[in-house]
Design an enzyme around this catalytic site. Structure first.
Site, short mmCIF file in Angstrom:
data_model
loop_
_atom_site.label_atom_id
_atom_site.label_comp_id
_atom_site.label_asym_id
_atom_site.label_seq_id
_atom_site.Cartn_x
_atom_site.Cartn_y
_atom_site.Cartn_z
N CYS A 91 -1.06 6.92 10.57
CA CYS A 91 -1.85 6.11 11.48
C CYS A 91 -3.28 6.64 11.53
O CYS A 91 -3.62 7.64 10.93
CB CYS A 91 -1.21 6.10 12.87
N SER A 141 -10.95 -5.22 -1.55
CA SER A 141 -11.60 -4.08 -0.91
C SER A 141 -12.38 -3.27 -1.93
O SER A 141 -12.00 -3.18 -3.10
CB SER A 141 -10.54 -3.19 -0.26
N ASN A 148 0.80 -1.22 0.00
CA ASN A 148 0.00 0.00 0.00
C ASN A 148 0.84 1.27 0.00
O ASN A 148 0.40 2.31 -0.51
CB ASN A 148 -0.96 0.02 1.20
N GLN A 185 -4.92 -3.52 -2.57
CA GLN A 185 -4.41 -2.46 -3.42
C GLN A 185 -4.32 -2.89 -4.88
O GLN A 185 -4.34 -2.05 -5.78
CB GLN A 185 -3.01 -2.03 -2.94
#
Length: 375
Positions: free
Chosen positions: A316, A193, A145, A173
């Protein structure tokens, strides 16, 4: 005249495709719980099962082996906790959804190192597969990613077969950007995803190979053939399937177009720059780079003020920039890693976007040089 913002953070999440949004609106207007037996429920169930068939076909999988989840991270966790494996091996460059699970649940010695380009070291992996308690589960991203680096999954799968190990491939990804097939990858489990390819956030899938071990660890509603309880997000699943259909249309031509944008971008970077993973095969849309002496957090904010959305190499959940564990595993020192930035292109990206991003970057780099000279 207000400048149009430029979005170059597709690896975080792609803008939703118009066709997916329309399909979702229709599903939302229908309403109904797919587990209900009345007409509203049956119609929603039919829409979900149609989506399942479409996504299965795209992945060359069996529809009954598609397990819908709330996203890729949940799908990864579902595979990790349901495989029945005796041990887990992960690469040092895995997504946190896998890496943090491994760090907390199992022996840290089961982390396979990567080379300077972020490619898993096959010799060390072979040793880990030979030593790990059996059956072992190897979890490996198809494409990273942060860097976009693509792993040699065919060779990895052969090693897993040789050592009787299960293989979990995180294709979040990669799906929609390069060919992805559960059979071609020889994966026991595959994760995809929705929002990475232009569908809505809140939908993902765990894909099981025929006969893949699955020990149910979640109980309650019985949805998804008892493998993932909880009412399905029907509208998101419908949008996911439509986005998949559009992402896979002329995928090779779109990959070539986006790769040209990425190459144009990297060719125009200021002189004192480093591109991470450039020596490996990468996703066509991703560039992870650093401008020498420029702090990533400062750069992301400055670019946002210029109307350009990019990201640091790793952010994060709180949005704070931190040093990339992936780059550290590639041997990148902290002074360089703290400047890591990521640009990722997609279906709405244009050449003019690349030029505007480079203009903003060069402006920020020039400002940094002037400040350095003044000091």
């Amino acid at each position: 005249m207000t400048k149009t913002p430029i979005y170059c953070d597709y690896n975080a999440g792609a803008p939703i495709r118009a066709e997916a949004a329309v399909a979702m609106s229709r599903a939302l207007a229908l309403g109904g719980n797919a587990s209900s037996v009345h007409a509203f429920g049956r119609r929603m169930r039919a829409m979900i099962e149609d989506a399942r068939e479409k996504i299965a076909a795209a992945l060359e999988a069996q529809a009954e082996n598609i397990v819908f989840t709330g996203g890729a991270s949940e799908a990864l966790q579902l595979a990790l906790t349901s495989s029945g494996a005796a041990s887990l091996i992960v690469s040092a460059v895995e997504h946190d959804a896998v890496y943090e699970h491994a760090k907390r649940a199992l022996n840290a010695d089961h982390i396979a190192p990567a080379d300077e380009n972020g490619v898993i070291k096959l010799d060390e992996l072979t040793a880990l597969l030979a030593e790990a308690p059996k059956p072992a589960l190897l979890a490996l991203q198809l494409a990273n990613n942060e860097t976009g680096v693509i792993q040699p999954i065919a060779r990895v799968a052969a090693l897993c077969r040789e050592h009787g190990a299960l293989l979990l491939v995180d294709a979040a990804q990669a799906f929609g950007r390069i060919p992805v097939s559960v059979g071609d990858l020889d994966a026991t489990y595959l994760v995809v995803s929705s929002h990475k390819l232009g569908g809505p956030a809140g939908a993902g899938a765990l894909v099981l190979a025929p006969g893949a071990p699955f020990v149910t660890t979640r109980f309650g509603g019985g949805q998804e053939r008892g493998r993932r309880p909880g009412t399905e997000n029907g509208a998101a699943i419908v949008g996911f399937a439509v986005a998949v259909e559009w992402a896979l249309q002329d995928m090779a031509a779109e990959a070539a177009r986006v790769r040209a944008l990425r190459d144009r971008f990297e060719a125009g970077l200021p002189g004192e720059s480093v591109v991470f993973g450039a020596g490996a095969l990468r996703l066509p849309n991703t560039s992870n780079f650093a401008l020498i002496g420029l702090n990533a957090e400062t750069a992301v904010i400055a670019m946002d003020l210029e109307g350009v959305a990019i990201s640091s190499g790793a952010a994060c959940s709180s949005g704070k920039v931190r040093l990339s564990r992936v780059l550290a595993a590639m041997g990148v020192g902290p002074d360089l890693a703290k400047g890591a930035l990521r640009v990722s292109f997609g279906h709405e990206s244009k050449e003019t976007d690349v030029d505007e991003v480079l203009l903003a970057l060069n402006k920020i780099a020039a400002r940094r040089s002037l400040q350095g000279a003044a000091a």
